[in-house]
Structure formats: structure tokens, C-alpha cells
Design a protein around this motif. Sequence first.
Motif: not given
Length: 460
Positions: A122-124, A60-62, A114-117
Motif C-alpha cells: 500500500r505504501q509503495q 506475485l509475492e502477495l 501477509l499483513n506486513t507485505t
Amino acid sequence: MKPTLLLSLCALVTLSLQSRSPESCECELSSTQPFPHDKLNTSEKNVEDCNNNVSPQKALELETLLLGLERRLPQLEADISELERDDDGQLYGVLALYVIQNELTEIRLLMEKLNTTMTMHRQQARDTAEQISAIRAELQELETYDTLQVVKRDQTNQRLKRDLDQCRKGQDPIAPPTLPPHGSCPHGRFQNVSGPRIFTPGEYPGSFKYGAWGRDPKPVAGKENWHWYVPLVSSNRFAHYVRLYSTLSSLVVGVSVPGNVIIHASNPATNTVQGPNVVMYAGALYYNCYNLDAVCRFNLTSKTVTNVPLPKGTRFNSKGNFCNLEECFPFTDLDLATDESGVWVVYTTTQDHGNLVLSRVEEGTEGLQLGQTWYTSVYKQAVTNTFMVCGVLYATRSISKDTEEIFYSYDTATGQEKFNIGIYFKKLFPNIYSLNYSPVDQMLHSYAEANMVSYKVVFV
């Protein structure tokens, strides 16, 4: 003792028989494949870590960041159009450019976050996929130690049970829960709740455990998109101001352009908000008056407060709270609610033996007054929250720390009660301290342990 009997008793171990006499023998036991308990413990820990890494809050953060960006861009476009239309080349133009510059900075910061998240997610996702693959391989290896095939038989039994349940449902389908009829509701029949749609810790993450937020169902002209927020800033009991946000995205990113509207300079004092069950309607805040069995109405324009007392015997000052099985929510004696028709108050009295009582709150010629009243047969302390939709009172109860159920309804048009509504929705936090319906966007706005969460009401 016969050697054949010993062989049957030692079928799962290595046997070595040494006969000393016809009447005795010796049996040497040695384990051929010790069970790897350390691997099982490691797998359980990996599963727990995987569950902690993947949570609804992170997803939901994204969604929240995307929504904030979606709401900010049209606002920027509108401000630029206004500057082009009304620019006088002097003071107004300079001030407008400063506003636009600030908005561009906020949008840039939002996009960077947003880009950092997204990169982090993606890494997660890659790490989680690798972890799940490793856990699957470990479990398949552990299954080889199940020499008696207990796991395989349990899986077979579960599959057979599932097939049997599906077969029974096909032959004898379960009737859908009985819901209130269409009535005069312009949206249709209330069928379900979907979401969460919005989740944000707001401007003060982790602060102010109790509070309320939402939209005005009948806003003042020019304030149609405004949102309000009332945190209980003192002892989880009192509040003395309402904080306003010009848009939902402003609330999400924590930028209150209008700022606070002070009800009273000190807290607690006369006209202080008591308890989290607060609503706004037609530019006025409705709430439980401090230390009174009464409803207060604070006009945000004139800064005046009027009130109406509730019937004699009304429980207040945390004597008639909402509760779940583990605890009661302090100072939730009065629950204010809004719907398409206006403002309502839900409370309980000693003469009604603690059952919910519902009254309309109306602005008459002589000030604030109570309108028609309805009496229910549902016990208030068996309820965690209430809200109104199209003249129907709905009550919720906590099923678990993850699930809330809308289980009860009372139709004010027909007087019909139902205890089998059976609408479930997912909670992001164990306790919801305030819940209110907004007919403007058909959303349920909840305040849950210092977080603002909203759900979409589904009509058919």
C-alpha cells in the motif's frame, strides 16, 4: 550583406544590429531559454526507479502468500476434525495437538508476513502514484522547450499510425494461429497459456539454479496433493534425491513434511539424476541416468532403479542441449515429459542430424522399455524447452528475456507438424531450465533460475 538576410538567419535568437559601414554589420547572439538537461536526466532516473519498484515479482509475492493461507486453512480444519474423531485422550491426542499447534504457529507467521507485505505494498502504491504525478508534471514542463513542436508532431503521427493499423485490421482481419484439433484430449483444444499463477523461490531462495518441480499425474492413493522438487545440488548437473511436499502451500512456505527420498547416498554415482529435465509418474521419478544415453526410473516406494537405453547415436553428456540465441543449457540432452497418457522422452541423435526425436517410455513385463517413436523436422538447438499435452509435442523458443513462445507442435496421432502455433507467455526470469505439463490441474510447471513458476493451460 543585407540586414534583412541576417534577420532571417537569426530568427530564433535575439538580434542586435550595429552597422559600422554600409558593407558590414555585427550580430550579437544570446540564448533566450537554455534547455534544462539536468531536469531531463532526473526524470529519466525517476522513471527507471519507478519501473524497478513496480515489478511482477512483487505483485506475485502477495498472491503466493494468499494462496499459501488458502491451502493451509482447510488442512487445519481437516486435522482438527480428525483429532475430534479419533482422539483416544492419550498419546495420539497429545501428538495430534502438537501437530495442530505447529500448524497454527505457521498460519500465524504466514498472516503476519501477509499483513506486513500488504502494508508495504500500500505504501509503495502511494509512493509510486506520487512519483508518477511528479514525472508527468516534469515532462509537461520539458515540453514547453520544444519550440519546434517535434514531440507534438510525433504524438500526432503515432496516433494516426495507430488509427491506420486498426482500420486495416478491421478490413482484413488476421486469422488466428492454426492449432491442433480436439483429437482425444478430454479438456478440449489447447488455445493459450495464462499466468504466471504461482511464483515461489521455495525452501532455498537463490540456491540451485537448475532443477525441476511439479505434480504426479497418476499419484499413489493418499498423495493426490503432493508436489515434488528435484534441485541439481552439484555443479548444476547432478541430483541424488527428490524432495516431497504434502501440499502446494507447504512447498510455497518451504515446509517439507515427508522430506527427502534418497536415490543414492553419494553424488554423482550410479543412478544419479543428470540434468534438470525430470518428471514423476505413478510414484516413480524418471530422469536421464548419470553418464548414460538412457532413461532411469526410480520407484519411491521400493527404492529400486530400472533403466532403458536409448537408440544408438543418441546425443548425451551435454552434446544435444536445448539452446537460445545466447547460450545452451548444459545437460538438457534428454527431456522427460508427462501428459494424460503417460511418460515421454525427447532427445536427438546423430543420424537424425540433431532434430527432435520423441519416444514413449513404458513399464512392460520385462521392465522399462521404449514404445513407439516419432521423428520431427525441428532442430533441437533451436528449441529452449518441450512438453506434452494430450499426445501432442510442443516446443518453445525464447523471444526476449521477458517472453517465451510456443512455436511448434507435433501431433503423434496424425503425424502433423506445425511451426506457426504463436502462443506467447510472460517469463519472470530470462531462462527456463525445465518445463512440464501436469494433466491433474492443467498447469505448466517451470523452473527458472532457482525459482518455481507455474502457468495455467487454457483449453476451449
